[in-house]
Scaffold this active site. Sequence first.
Site, PDB file in Angstrom:
ATOM      1  CE  LYS A 174      17.152  51.252  47.654  1.00 52.10           C
ATOM      2  NZ  LYS A 174      17.010  50.763  46.275  1.00 52.10           N
ATOM      3  CD  GLU A 247      32.622  45.479  50.693  1.00 52.64           C
ATOM      4  OE1 GLU A 247      33.447  45.766  49.796  1.00 52.64           O
ATOM      5  OE2 GLU A 247      32.961  44.981  51.781  1.00 52.64           O
ATOM      6  CB  CYS A 281      32.294  45.270  42.427  1.00 47.93           C
ATOM      7  SG  CYS A 281      32.107  43.820  43.462  1.00 47.93           S
ATOM      8  CD  GLU A 378      33.228  49.752  38.534  1.00 48.18           C
ATOM      9  OE1 GLU A 378      32.755  50.804  38.987  1.00 48.18           O
ATOM     10  OE2 GLU A 378      33.096  48.651  39.084  1.00 48.18           O
TER      11      GLU A 378
HETATM   12  P1  NAD Z   1      24.195  52.452  42.530  1.00 47.04           P
HETATM   13  O1  NAD Z   1      25.138  53.073  43.494  1.00 47.04           O
HETATM   14  O2  NAD Z   1      23.602  53.277  41.471  1.00 47.04           O
HETATM   15  O3  NAD Z   1      22.962  51.776  43.285  1.00 47.04           O
HETATM   16  C1  NAD Z   1      23.122  50.852  44.332  1.00 47.04           C
HETATM   17  C2  NAD Z   1      21.912  50.906  45.228  1.00 47.04           C
HETATM   18  O4  NAD Z   1      21.838  52.196  45.853  1.00 47.04           O
HETATM   19  C3  NAD Z   1      20.572  50.699  44.527  1.00 47.04           C
HETATM   20  O5  NAD Z   1      19.735  49.923  45.382  1.00 47.04           O
HETATM   21  C4  NAD Z   1      20.030  52.124  44.414  1.00 47.04           C
HETATM   22  O6  NAD Z   1      18.618  52.183  44.373  1.00 47.04           O
HETATM   23  C5  NAD Z   1      20.528  52.761  45.693  1.00 47.04           C
HETATM   24  N1  NAD Z   1      20.679  54.212  45.657  1.00 47.04           N
HETATM   25  C6  NAD Z   1      20.651  55.038  44.591  1.00 47.04           C
HETATM   26  N2  NAD Z   1      20.857  56.311  44.966  1.00 47.04           N
HETATM   27  C7  NAD Z   1      21.034  56.281  46.304  1.00 47.04           C
HETATM   28  C8  NAD Z   1      21.335  57.280  47.282  1.00 47.04           C
HETATM   29  N3  NAD Z   1      21.496  58.570  46.956  1.00 47.04           N
HETATM   30  N4  NAD Z   1      21.473  56.891  48.565  1.00 47.04           N
HETATM   31  C9  NAD Z   1      21.356  55.587  48.929  1.00 47.04           C
HETATM   32  N5  NAD Z   1      21.077  54.607  48.042  1.00 47.04           N
HETATM   33  C10 NAD Z   1      20.924  54.942  46.744  1.00 47.04           C
HETATM   34  O7  NAD Z   1      25.020  51.215  41.953  1.00 47.04           O
HETATM   35  P2  NAD Z   1      24.589  50.223  40.807  1.00 47.04           P
HETATM   36  O8  NAD Z   1      24.677  50.972  39.504  1.00 47.04           O
HETATM   37  O9  NAD Z   1      23.323  49.556  41.200  1.00 47.04           O
HETATM   38  O10 NAD Z   1      25.771  49.145  40.885  1.00 47.04           O
HETATM   39  C11 NAD Z   1      26.967  49.263  40.161  1.00 47.04           C
HETATM   40  C12 NAD Z   1      28.111  49.730  41.035  1.00 47.04           C
HETATM   41  O11 NAD Z   1      28.171  48.918  42.222  1.00 47.04           O
HETATM   42  C13 NAD Z   1      29.467  49.567  40.370  1.00 47.04           C
HETATM   43  O12 NAD Z   1      30.261  50.721  40.602  1.00 47.04           O
HETATM   44  C14 NAD Z   1      30.090  48.371  41.070  1.00 47.04           C
HETATM   45  O13 NAD Z   1      31.489  48.336  41.042  1.00 47.04           O
HETATM   46  C15 NAD Z   1      29.524  48.499  42.442  1.00 47.04           C
HETATM   47  N6  NAD Z   1      29.511  47.206  43.119  1.00 47.04           N
HETATM   48  C16 NAD Z   1      30.365  47.014  44.173  1.00 47.04           C
HETATM   49  C17 NAD Z   1      30.421  45.785  44.796  1.00 47.04           C
HETATM   50  C18 NAD Z   1      31.364  45.540  45.960  1.00 47.04           C
HETATM   51  O14 NAD Z   1      31.171  44.584  46.688  1.00 47.04           O
HETATM   52  N7  NAD Z   1      32.366  46.353  46.168  1.00 47.04           N
HETATM   53  C19 NAD Z   1      29.594  44.756  44.365  1.00 47.04           C
HETATM   54  C20 NAD Z   1      28.728  44.987  43.298  1.00 47.04           C
HETATM   55  C21 NAD Z   1      28.694  46.227  42.692  1.00 47.04           C
END
Ligand code: NAD
Length: 474
Positions: A174, A247, A281, A378
Amino acid sequence: MSKIDPFGSFSATIDGRLVETSGSLPVINPATGDVFAQAPDCEAAHLDEAVAAAQRAFVSWKDVPTDERNAMLRAIAVRIREEIEPLAMLLTREQGKPLDQARLEIETAARWFASYAEQDLPVKEHVEPDGRIGEIRRVPIGVVGAIVPWNFPVQLAAWKLAPALKAGNTVVAKPSPFTPLTTLKLGELLLDLLPPGVLNIIAGRDHLGPLMSEHSDIGKISFTGSTATGKAVMRGAATNLKRITLELGGNDPAIVLADANVDDVAERLFWGAFRNCGQICIAAKRIYVHDDIYDAFAAKMVELARANPPGPGDRPDARIGPVQNHMQFERVKDMIVQARADGLHFLTEPGDMTGPGYFIAPTLIDNPPDDSQVVSEEPFGPLLPLLRFDDVEDAIRRANDSIYGLTASVWCADIEQAAAIGRRLEAGTVWLNTIHGMTPTLPFAGHKQSGIGVENSEEGLLEYTNVQVLVRHG
Ligand code: NAD
């Protein structure tokens, strides 16, 4: 001749078929603020259908001989490489990143599939003191749910899909509702390369994430996203004790010592911080610079910021695109407003942020207090604090003073000194006189609230398996 039309219609792929939904999700081009496409809006029933298809497919997929699975992974890599151009155009349109970086992201996805075709699961034998022999093998888990964010939608999906499939699992993936399109096209592109139900891609609103986390027929969730959402995934996964790999966020420090080459390090850290518009990230997010070189380093960073204004990703000279979505745009703007309210000194200005595109110029803040929001949180956008230090012990303490522990970097003419400092940093990856350049063969694992588990390399592959031990008398 390309197999896909990057700007045609978009469907989910479930059980080897393209599936349309009654509702749709508008997808916005962040460079213009305009809706340019509609994605499917899957409901709980589509998720159930995808999971059921993945369960059926698992019965035979788990027993497909490794050589055959490897051949399919190689074929996937070839197919993706054949379609880099249309996929990259679509990625730039929905994500905002410059076209050359979009091409690199698609190529990186292909590289992960190619690499996992060559990485095999170990089988070990252990002889007990009483002579019994244990065969320690790895078996697939079942249906894996892959949940991906919007900053590197295709690359981060591939980081999950390639090892999950290699280990013999089937997948329901997803993408983020902000960037579903390129991943959906990827699903379409791979339809004839995998048996039906082995890889299912659904898209929809955020409600799908919790439904996946709690789904009783999903055996593992591999999630990349924010720390707050990662905690929600962990709670949801408890329902059937799913395996999880998380992650999550980072607030990654860089420590630049007095003997570092100012121009060279500033350039590398500028891109380490502002590539992908700071939405990485593992971006450098707090740069601690020794007092002796701070002014020269800051001057070079200012020069680079002024030379690299943001622009639409499809413009040939663009090196920094827009912020990916309106929510994140508002979040970074709020942090800028807070920084002004706190009286912080801006070395460069964010420029015109009135839209319609979500553009913010690389914004540098001069030595803010450690407890200011721009240092402790962040930003996940083009906003970066430069921080002075004169005692390396102090820099190490401040670098470690974070709930996160994703990555860090140390910059020093003496590599042994850099390594000694690096070993004391609380982070899963520490780069010494270098930054980024992730590979499929080095493990990536956040410490503290940056995550649980490992991605990439054999260690990442093992996360898509359960241990099974066969014990017999020798
Ligand atoms: P997010 O957590 O808002 O969303 C990530 C995914 O989770 C999306 O597909 C979203 O639809 C889904 N989602 C939303 N609510 C959910 C829930 N309650 N349960 C399960 N899934 C849910 O993150 P974002 O804003 O899309 O991404 C930015 C964040 O991701 C930043 O904090 C960044 O540091 C982190 N990030 C981490 C890595 C890593 O490898 N550590 C890589 C990229 C981004």
